[in-house]
Each structure stands twice: as structure tokens, then as C-alpha cells.
Design an enzyme around this catalytic site. Sequence first.
Site, short mmCIF file in Angstrom:
data_model
loop_
_atom_site.label_atom_id
_atom_site.label_comp_id
_atom_site.label_asym_id
_atom_site.label_seq_id
_atom_site.Cartn_x
_atom_site.Cartn_y
_atom_site.Cartn_z
N VAL A 132 12.26 -29.81 90.69
CA VAL A 132 11.98 -30.27 92.05
C VAL A 132 11.37 -29.03 92.71
O VAL A 132 12.08 -28.13 93.14
CB VAL A 132 13.26 -30.75 92.76
CG1 VAL A 132 12.96 -31.15 94.20
CG2 VAL A 132 13.87 -31.93 92.00
N PRO A 133 10.03 -28.94 92.71
CA PRO A 133 9.34 -27.67 92.92
C PRO A 133 9.31 -27.16 94.37
O PRO A 133 8.26 -27.09 95.02
CB PRO A 133 7.94 -27.96 92.40
CG PRO A 133 7.75 -29.41 92.65
CD PRO A 133 9.10 -30.03 92.44
N CYS A 134 10.46 -26.74 94.85
CA CYS A 134 10.55 -26.18 96.20
C CYS A 134 9.77 -24.87 96.32
O CYS A 134 9.41 -24.47 97.42
CB CYS A 134 12.01 -26.00 96.61
SG CYS A 134 13.01 -25.10 95.42
N HIS A 135 9.46 -24.25 95.18
CA HIS A 135 8.67 -23.01 95.21
C HIS A 135 7.23 -23.26 95.66
O HIS A 135 6.53 -22.32 96.04
CB HIS A 135 8.68 -22.32 93.84
CG HIS A 135 8.07 -23.13 92.74
ND1 HIS A 135 8.76 -24.14 92.08
CD2 HIS A 135 6.82 -23.12 92.20
CE1 HIS A 135 7.98 -24.67 91.16
NE2 HIS A 135 6.80 -24.08 91.22
#
Length: 183
Positions: A138-141
Site C-alpha cells: 500500500v504505497p504510502c511512500h
Amino acid sequence: MSERFYKERFDTPTGWMLLVTDAAQQLRAAEWEDKSHRLERSLRLHYGENGFQLQPLRASSPARLALEAYFAGELTAIEAICTQTRGTDFQRAVWAALREIPVGSTVSYGQLAKKIGRPAAVRAVGAANGANPIPVIVPCHRVIGADASLTGFGGGLQRKRWLLAHERTHAPRSGPYNLELRV
């Protein structure tokens, strides 16, 4: 009744990671080993102090295999990882929107708030982003400041910088989100 989860540890270019999966091999949580307190706090928050049991996983999970492929340059491998998270409806809406950010791209917190139909909820989107129990998948970056600056990341800004550079290096060069140079 407590849920039974399985924990595994593996090395990545950004440090050792911990993964927590369930009996159906859905990823419930992920975190870098040096940030394991975040993983433990998230599990207790979402499942209760005695609401889960962690046991070692004896074989590699599909989530681990996909992450290893991602770190080897096969960026889309993580798209197939099945996840199961607990959180508020708002958090889960933010987390679902994060998974729609194309590899190699970034969005601001404001853009993400607009995407979920809550343009005034920029700070709440930031808080939900920070509460994400499954970084990378879950690419919060991929979320940055309005001025394109790197902003907070639970795994640390060095890892965020590395992940974004890794994705830019290995992302496809054509498609609806990437400009292709024509001569």
C-alpha cells in the site's frame, strides 16, 4: 477468540522486513524490523491486546515472494498481493486510493484527498497515510508534500527516497502516466 497470524522475516535492500499474514495468506501487516514497535502497536490497535497469536511461518508467503520480486525490479509483482486490513472506513478509502497510484508516480496529500472525494481532509489523509499497516504494498511512500518535498514516512525518509528512486529506475517508460520522449 483470537486470530492466528504468521510472521516472517526477510532481507531487502532497505533492511530486514517483517510480514504478518493470516491462514488465507492475506497480508495483514508489514514493517521494517527496526520499526517493529509500529507493527506491534498496529496489531494491538486493530485486533486487541489478546486478539491475535503470532506464529513463525515455515515457508515463504506469496506476499514475501512478490516483495522479493519487487525489490529485484519487477515492480508490478506487489499488485497481486491480497491484503486484509482493519481501520476506519476513511482509512481504508485512503489505503485503497494509495494502491491506485501508478508505479513511478507521486501525488500530494491534497491530490489524494481530492481523489477520495474529500478535498478539505488533507490532514486526515496524512494521518491515514501514516497509519498504513502495509507500507510498500500500500504505497504510502508515493505521497509527497504539495511543494514536491519528501514528507514523513514511517520507515524513514531514507527508505522513502530509496523506494521512489527504485521505482523510477524500473518503471515502464510508456503508458498513460509516463511521458515517452519522441524524436
